[in-house]
Design a protein around this motif. Structure first.
Motif, PDB file in Angstrom:
ATOM      1  N   ILE A 273       1.000  -1.321   0.171  1.00  0.00           N
ATOM      2  CA  ILE A 273      -0.126   0.042   0.011  1.00  0.00           C
ATOM      3  C   ILE A 273       0.980   1.403   0.084  1.00  0.00           C
ATOM      4  O   ILE A 273       0.829   2.223  -0.599  1.00  0.00           O
ATOM      5  N   GLU A 274       1.995   1.170   0.879  1.00  0.00           N
ATOM      6  CA  GLU A 274       2.978   2.378   0.839  1.00  0.00           C
ATOM      7  C   GLU A 274       3.626   2.702  -0.763  1.00  0.00           C
ATOM      8  O   GLU A 274       3.523   3.869  -0.956  1.00  0.00           O
ATOM      9  N   TYR A 275       3.947   1.501  -1.203  1.00  0.00           N
ATOM     10  CA  TYR A 275       4.745   1.643  -2.495  1.00  0.00           C
ATOM     11  C   TYR A 275       3.635   2.115  -3.441  1.00  0.00           C
ATOM     12  O   TYR A 275       3.826   3.113  -4.138  1.00  0.00           O
ATOM     13  N   ASN A 276       2.329   1.623  -3.718  1.00  0.00           N
ATOM     14  CA  ASN A 276       1.184   1.876  -4.508  1.00  0.00           C
ATOM     15  C   ASN A 276       0.819   3.479  -4.473  1.00  0.00           C
ATOM     16  O   ASN A 276       0.812   4.389  -5.438  1.00  0.00           O
ATOM     17  N   ALA A 277       0.811   3.750  -3.005  1.00  0.00           N
ATOM     18  CA  ALA A 277       0.289   5.397  -2.829  1.00  0.00           C
ATOM     19  C   ALA A 277       1.451   6.144  -2.950  1.00  0.00           C
ATOM     20  O   ALA A 277       1.277   7.421  -2.862  1.00  0.00           O
ATOM     21  N   GLU A 278       2.625   5.920  -3.215  1.00  0.00           N
ATOM     22  CA  GLU A 278       3.758   6.628  -3.182  1.00  0.00           C
ATOM     23  C   GLU A 278       4.331   7.479  -2.070  1.00  0.00           C
ATOM     24  O   GLU A 278       4.372   8.690  -2.042  1.00  0.00           O
ATOM     25  N   ILE A 279       4.057   6.931  -0.810  1.00  0.00           N
ATOM     26  CA  ILE A 279       4.353   7.608   0.322  1.00  0.00           C
ATOM     27  C   ILE A 279       5.327   6.839   1.409  1.00  0.00           C
ATOM     28  O   ILE A 279       5.590   5.738   0.818  1.00  0.00           O
ATOM     29  N   GLN A 280       5.672   7.370   2.197  1.00  0.00           N
ATOM     30  CA  GLN A 280       6.530   6.761   3.350  1.00  0.00           C
ATOM     31  C   GLN A 280       7.539   5.961   2.973  1.00  0.00           C
ATOM     32  O   GLN A 280       7.701   4.769   2.964  1.00  0.00           O
ATOM     33  N   GLY A 281       8.808   6.438   2.339  1.00  0.00           N
ATOM     34  CA  GLY A 281       9.913   5.929   2.084  1.00  0.00           C
ATOM     35  C   GLY A 281       9.890   5.782   0.585  1.00  0.00           C
ATOM     36  O   GLY A 281      11.327   5.434  -0.049  1.00  0.00           O
ATOM     37  N   PHE A 282       8.887   5.815  -0.256  1.00  0.00           N
ATOM     38  CA  PHE A 282       8.784   5.352  -1.862  1.00  0.00           C
ATOM     39  C   PHE A 282       8.904   6.302  -2.668  1.00  0.00           C
ATOM     40  O   PHE A 282       9.138   6.581  -3.747  1.00  0.00           O
ATOM     41  N   SER A 283       8.139   7.742  -2.004  1.00  0.00           N
ATOM     42  CA  SER A 283       8.434   8.911  -2.723  1.00  0.00           C
ATOM     43  C   SER A 283       7.496   9.828  -1.948  1.00  0.00           C
ATOM     44  O   SER A 283       6.976   9.491  -0.498  1.00  0.00           O
ATOM     45  N   ALA A 284       7.555  11.133  -2.032  1.00  0.00           N
ATOM     46  CA  ALA A 284       7.225  12.241  -1.373  1.00  0.00           C
ATOM     47  C   ALA A 284       5.737  12.723  -1.729  1.00  0.00           C
ATOM     48  O   ALA A 284       5.176  13.514  -1.353  1.00  0.00           O
ATOM     49  N   GLY A 285       5.063  11.513  -2.617  1.00  0.00           N
ATOM     50  CA  GLY A 285       4.043  12.014  -3.312  1.00  0.00           C
ATOM     51  C   GLY A 285       2.470  11.987  -2.200  1.00  0.00           C
ATOM     52  O   GLY A 285       2.544  12.567  -1.030  1.00  0.00           O
ATOM     53  N   GLN A 287      -0.405  11.661  -3.958  1.00  0.00           N
ATOM     54  CA  GLN A 287      -1.725  12.222  -4.596  1.00  0.00           C
ATOM     55  C   GLN A 287      -1.903  11.414  -5.946  1.00  0.00           C
ATOM     56  O   GLN A 287      -2.489  11.570  -6.756  1.00  0.00           O
ATOM     57  N   SER A 288      -1.259  10.178  -5.793  1.00  0.00           N
ATOM     58  CA  SER A 288      -1.567   9.163  -7.011  1.00  0.00           C
ATOM     59  C   SER A 288      -3.191   8.563  -7.156  1.00  0.00           C
ATOM     60  O   SER A 288      -3.556   8.780  -6.008  1.00  0.00           O
ATOM     61  N   PHE A 289      -3.237   7.951  -8.064  1.00  0.00           N
ATOM     62  CA  PHE A 289      -4.630   7.240  -8.227  1.00  0.00           C
ATOM     63  C   PHE A 289      -4.621   6.379  -7.026  1.00  0.00           C
ATOM     64  O   PHE A 289      -5.883   6.384  -6.506  1.00  0.00           O
ATOM     65  N   ALA A 290      -3.693   5.443  -6.754  1.00  0.00           N
ATOM     66  CA  ALA A 290      -3.871   4.577  -5.674  1.00  0.00           C
ATOM     67  C   ALA A 290      -4.126   5.030  -4.302  1.00  0.00           C
ATOM     68  O   ALA A 290      -5.054   4.610  -3.540  1.00  0.00           O
TER      69      ALA A 290
END
Length: 379
Positions: A273-285, A287-290
């Motif tokens: 979930i963190e990876y798909n949402a692009e938060i918490q260590g995977f990106s500073a985003g 606001q992705s679709f996921a």
């Protein structure tokens, strides 16, 4: 244009197994495992077939993660017996194996009579009773192969709550988390639509509300029924729109490390979930679709979700709380997997996960490095 259809007729509620009493003068091929065959559950099936001029054969050589060799033996038995009806009773392994047996048997003997397929799940997890998926294991290469074809869909599914009340707490936890993973992955699938979302949303609500009750008291028939229905609903959702990288990695890691499928999904779920949402260590985003879909799901279930980031974090928090209630392991180390063992396999895991049939509908297109990062985070 897209077509949405539901081929499987579903029987639910009290005495739903009585549906079998309508079978008369048939040759019935029953697929199950040794435990079911020796238990009272098999009698629940055979008693309803007897005295109706039915002839039945029981194939009970099913083991967890059924290997290709078991499927081949089943195909041979089908061709020798010549059934008009197949009944699969058991967990995902029995039903998945039966699907593959029936499909390969027809392909090898296209002129044989059509076989009606009835699935009776005795665990609440895979949803395989309403899906066109089957997972078969290659033991030599330690890889699970998902099969996908409309011909794998059962004609009927019988959801009888009495068959799941004796499931051990640990299995209830593992399979229940499989249901949750199915629903969440379907919800953020690239093919998700209003119909699949409706099934997934209801499944997630039922799991959060009733899975802890099932785990604490297996005789709570209301909770058992709700989780059994959630499993079917989640199966209908992902059968329409596919799954994602959570299952892709779980297929490989489960075969490689011999970790139950639902437990492996649970280990991966919040990290994916963190990876798909692009938060918490995977990106500073965030606001992705996921991320927006996860937040929407959190809000529907009743968790705080005033914005996407809060919604995603809220969903993750409640999943972790649920896992704690179910006494599930928190990482691979707790499952006996060492860093050395993981590093020795991680290249093979990432390669196989990338080509797994569940990966194409993941909301974020993963790379080899992404897969490795996800797996390393759950060590």
């Amino acid at each position: 244009m897209k077509e949405i259809s539901f081929r499987t007729n579903i029987f639910i509620g009290e005495n739903s197994l009585d549906r079998l009493m309508k079978i008369t003068s048939e040759k019935v091929f029953i697929v199950t495992d040794p435990f079911i065959e020796q238990s009272g559950m098999m009698k629940e099936v055979t008693n309803r077939l007897e005295n109706k001029d039915n002839d039945y054969f029981i194939f009970s050589d099913i083991v967890p993660d059924p290997p290709i060799e078991t499927v081949a033996a089943g195909v041979k038995a089908i061709q020798e017996f010549g059934p008009g009806i197949m009944i699969a009773i058991g967990g995902g392994s029995a039903i998945d194996a039966a699907k593959a047996m029936k499909d390969f048997s027809i392909k090898l003997s296209p002129h044989q009579q059509a076989i009606k397929f009835i699935a009776i799940p005795t665990t609440s997890g895979t949803g395989t009773e309403v899906t066109s998926f089957s997972v078969i294991t290659d033991e030599v290469n330690q890889v699970k192969h998902p099969l996908v074809a409309d011909s794998l869909l059962p004609d009927e599914a019988i959801l009888d709550t009495t068959l799941v009340k004796s499931v051990p707490a640990s299995v209830t936890a593992d399979t229940g988390m499989d249901v949750l993973t199915h629903a969440i992955e379907a919800y953020v699938s690239t093919n998700a639509n209003d119909f699949s979302d409706a099934f997934a949303e209801k499944a997630v609500q039922l799991i959060f509300d009733y899975l802890p009750r099932c785990y604490k008291d297996g005789n709570d028939l209301e909770a058992r029924e709700k989780v059994h229905h959630a499993s079917c609903l989640a199966g209908m959702a992902f059968n329409m729109v596919g799954l994602g990288v959570n299952h892709s990695i779980a297929h490989v890691c489960g075969a490689q490390f011999h970790i139950p499928h639902g437990r492996m999904n649970a280990l991966l779920l919040t990290t994916v979930i963190e990876y798909n949402a692009e938060i918490q260590g995977f990106s500073a985003g965030g606001q992705s679709f996921a991320a927006k879909k996860y937040a929407q799901l959190a809000k529907i279930v009743g968790f705080p979700a005033t914005n996407s980031r809060i919604g995603v974090n809220s969903l993750i928090k409640h999943i972790n709380q649920l896992k704690k209630e179910l006494h599930l392991p928190v990482n691979l180390r707790a499952c006996g997997i060492t860093k050395e063992k993981l590093l020795a396999s991680i290249g093979k895991i990432s390669e196989a996960a990338l080509i797994d049939g569940c990966t194409p509908t993941n909301p974020r297109k993963p790379t080899t490095k992404d897969i490795e990062s996800i797996v390393e985070k759950i060590l």
